[in-house]
Enzyme design. Structure first.
Site, PDB file in Angstrom:
ATOM      1  N   CYS A 153     -10.531  -3.588  -4.352  1.00  0.00           N
ATOM      2  CA  CYS A 153      -9.373  -4.495  -4.719  1.00  0.00           C
ATOM      3  C   CYS A 153      -9.933  -5.724  -5.232  1.00  0.00           C
ATOM      4  O   CYS A 153      -9.435  -6.283  -6.189  1.00  0.00           O
ATOM      5  CB  CYS A 153      -8.616  -4.776  -3.597  1.00  0.00           C
ATOM      6  N   CYS A 163      -3.886   0.550  -2.391  1.00  0.00           N
ATOM      7  CA  CYS A 163      -3.709  -0.896  -1.639  1.00  0.00           C
ATOM      8  C   CYS A 163      -2.892  -1.518  -2.223  1.00  0.00           C
ATOM      9  O   CYS A 163      -2.432  -1.415  -3.432  1.00  0.00           O
ATOM     10  CB  CYS A 163      -5.392  -1.576  -1.771  1.00  0.00           C
ATOM     11  N   GLU A 192      -2.917  -4.723  -2.901  1.00  0.00           N
ATOM     12  CA  GLU A 192      -3.424  -5.766  -4.080  1.00  0.00           C
ATOM     13  C   GLU A 192      -3.376  -4.809  -5.291  1.00  0.00           C
ATOM     14  O   GLU A 192      -3.182  -5.637  -6.342  1.00  0.00           O
ATOM     15  CB  GLU A 192      -4.866  -5.949  -3.774  1.00  0.00           C
ATOM     16  N   GLU A 200       0.126   5.319   0.587  1.00  0.00           N
ATOM     17  CA  GLU A 200      -0.731   6.231   1.155  1.00  0.00           C
ATOM     18  C   GLU A 200      -0.234   7.558   0.476  1.00  0.00           C
ATOM     19  O   GLU A 200       0.649   7.851  -0.096  1.00  0.00           O
ATOM     20  CB  GLU A 200      -0.989   6.113   2.424  1.00  0.00           C
ATOM     21  N   ASN A 246       0.849  -1.267  -0.057  1.00  0.00           N
ATOM     22  CA  ASN A 246      -0.072  -0.007   0.060  1.00  0.00           C
ATOM     23  C   ASN A 246       0.951   1.218  -0.008  1.00  0.00           C
ATOM     24  O   ASN A 246       2.090   1.132   0.657  1.00  0.00           O
ATOM     25  CB  ASN A 246      -0.983   0.007   1.114  1.00  0.00           C
TER      26      ASN A 246
HETATM   27  N1  THU Z   1      -5.199  -1.781   2.698  1.00  0.00           N
HETATM   28  C1  THU Z   1      -4.474  -2.561   1.649  1.00  0.00           C
HETATM   29  O1  THU Z   1      -3.295  -2.024   1.363  1.00  0.00           O
HETATM   30  N2  THU Z   1      -5.008  -3.762   1.565  1.00  0.00           N
HETATM   31  C2  THU Z   1      -5.846  -4.253   2.079  1.00  0.00           C
HETATM   32  O2  THU Z   1      -6.131  -5.577   1.848  1.00  0.00           O
HETATM   33  C3  THU Z   1      -6.739  -3.508   3.047  1.00  0.00           C
HETATM   34  C4  THU Z   1      -6.350  -2.177   3.510  1.00  0.00           C
HETATM   35  C5  THU Z   1      -4.487  -0.503   2.821  1.00  0.00           C
HETATM   36  C6  THU Z   1      -5.295   0.654   2.501  1.00  0.00           C
HETATM   37  C7  THU Z   1      -4.611   1.737   3.479  1.00  0.00           C
HETATM   38  O3  THU Z   1      -3.479   2.332   3.099  1.00  0.00           O
HETATM   39  C8  THU Z   1      -4.408   1.176   4.793  1.00  0.00           C
HETATM   40  O4  THU Z   1      -4.428  -0.413   4.386  1.00  0.00           O
HETATM   41  C9  THU Z   1      -5.547   1.062   5.614  1.00  0.00           C
HETATM   42  O5  THU Z   1      -6.875   0.998   5.256  1.00  0.00           O
END
Ligand code: THU
Length: 132
Positions: free
Chosen positions: A91, A53, A55, A44, A42
Site C-alpha cells: 500500500c 487493503c 488503503e 477479502e 479492506n
Molecule cells: N489490511 C489493510 O487493509 N490495511 C492495513 O494497513 C493492514 C492490513 C488488511 C489486509 C487483510 O484484509 C487484513 O487487514 C489482515 O491483514
C-alpha cells in the site's frame, strides 16, 4: 478539512470492512490535494491472495472519482483491531504513485488520538512514476 474529520471517515469505512477470514477490519480515508475525501475498506476473498487493503481500495475510489484530482495530500488509517495500524508495504508503494505526503494513524499514546508521519519516513528512497 481537519484531521479528525478525515479520521472519522476512516473509522466509518472500517465498519464496512469485508474481513471474514482475518477478522481484521481496516478503514482508510484519503484527502486529496484539492480537498476531496475518499474512503476505502479492506475486502477479502475466499482466494486469500486476492484481498485488497483499505488503503488501496481508497486510492482506487479516488482514481475513479476525478481524473483531475489524483494527488494525495494524506491518508488516515483506522482499525478497531489495532492502533496504530500502519499501511503495509504494498500500500505504501501504491500511495506513492499519487504523491502521498503524509500518513496519519490512530495512536492512543498521543493526546490528539492520532499521530502524523511524513510519507518519506514510511517509504524512504522510493521508486515513483517520474523516473519512467
Ligand atoms: N489490511 C489493510 O487493509 N490495511 C492495513 O494497513 C493492514 C492490513 C488488511 C489486509 C487483510 O484484509 C487484513 O487487514 C489482515 O491483514
Amino acid at each position: 478539512m481537519d484531521l479528525e474529520t478525515v479520521m472519522d471517515a476512516a473509522r466509518n469505512a472500517a465498519s464496512n470492512a469485508y474481513a471474514p477470514y482475518s477478522g481484521f477490519r481496516v478503514g482508510a480515508a484519503i484527502l486529496t490535494e484539492s480537498g476531496a475525501l475518499h474512503a476505502g475498506c479492506n475486502v477479502e476473498n475466499a482466494s486469500y491472495g486476492l484481498g485488497i487493503c483499505a488503503e488501496r481500495s481508497a486510492a482506487v475510489a479516488m482514481a475513479l472519482a476525478d481524473t483531475e484530482d489524483r494527488g494525495i495530500q494524506l491518508v488516515a488509517v483506522s482499525s478497531p483491531n489495532a492502533a496504530p495500524c500502519f499501511p503495509c508495504g504494498a500500500c505504501r508503494q501504491f500511495l506513492r504513485e499519487f504523491g502521498c505526503k503524509e500518513v496519519v494513524v490512530e495512536d492512543p499514546a498521543e493526546s490528539t488520538g492520532f499521530r502524523r508521519y511524513p510519507f518519506e519516513e514510511m517509504l524512504p528512497h522510493s521508486f515513483g512514476p517520474e523516473v519512467l
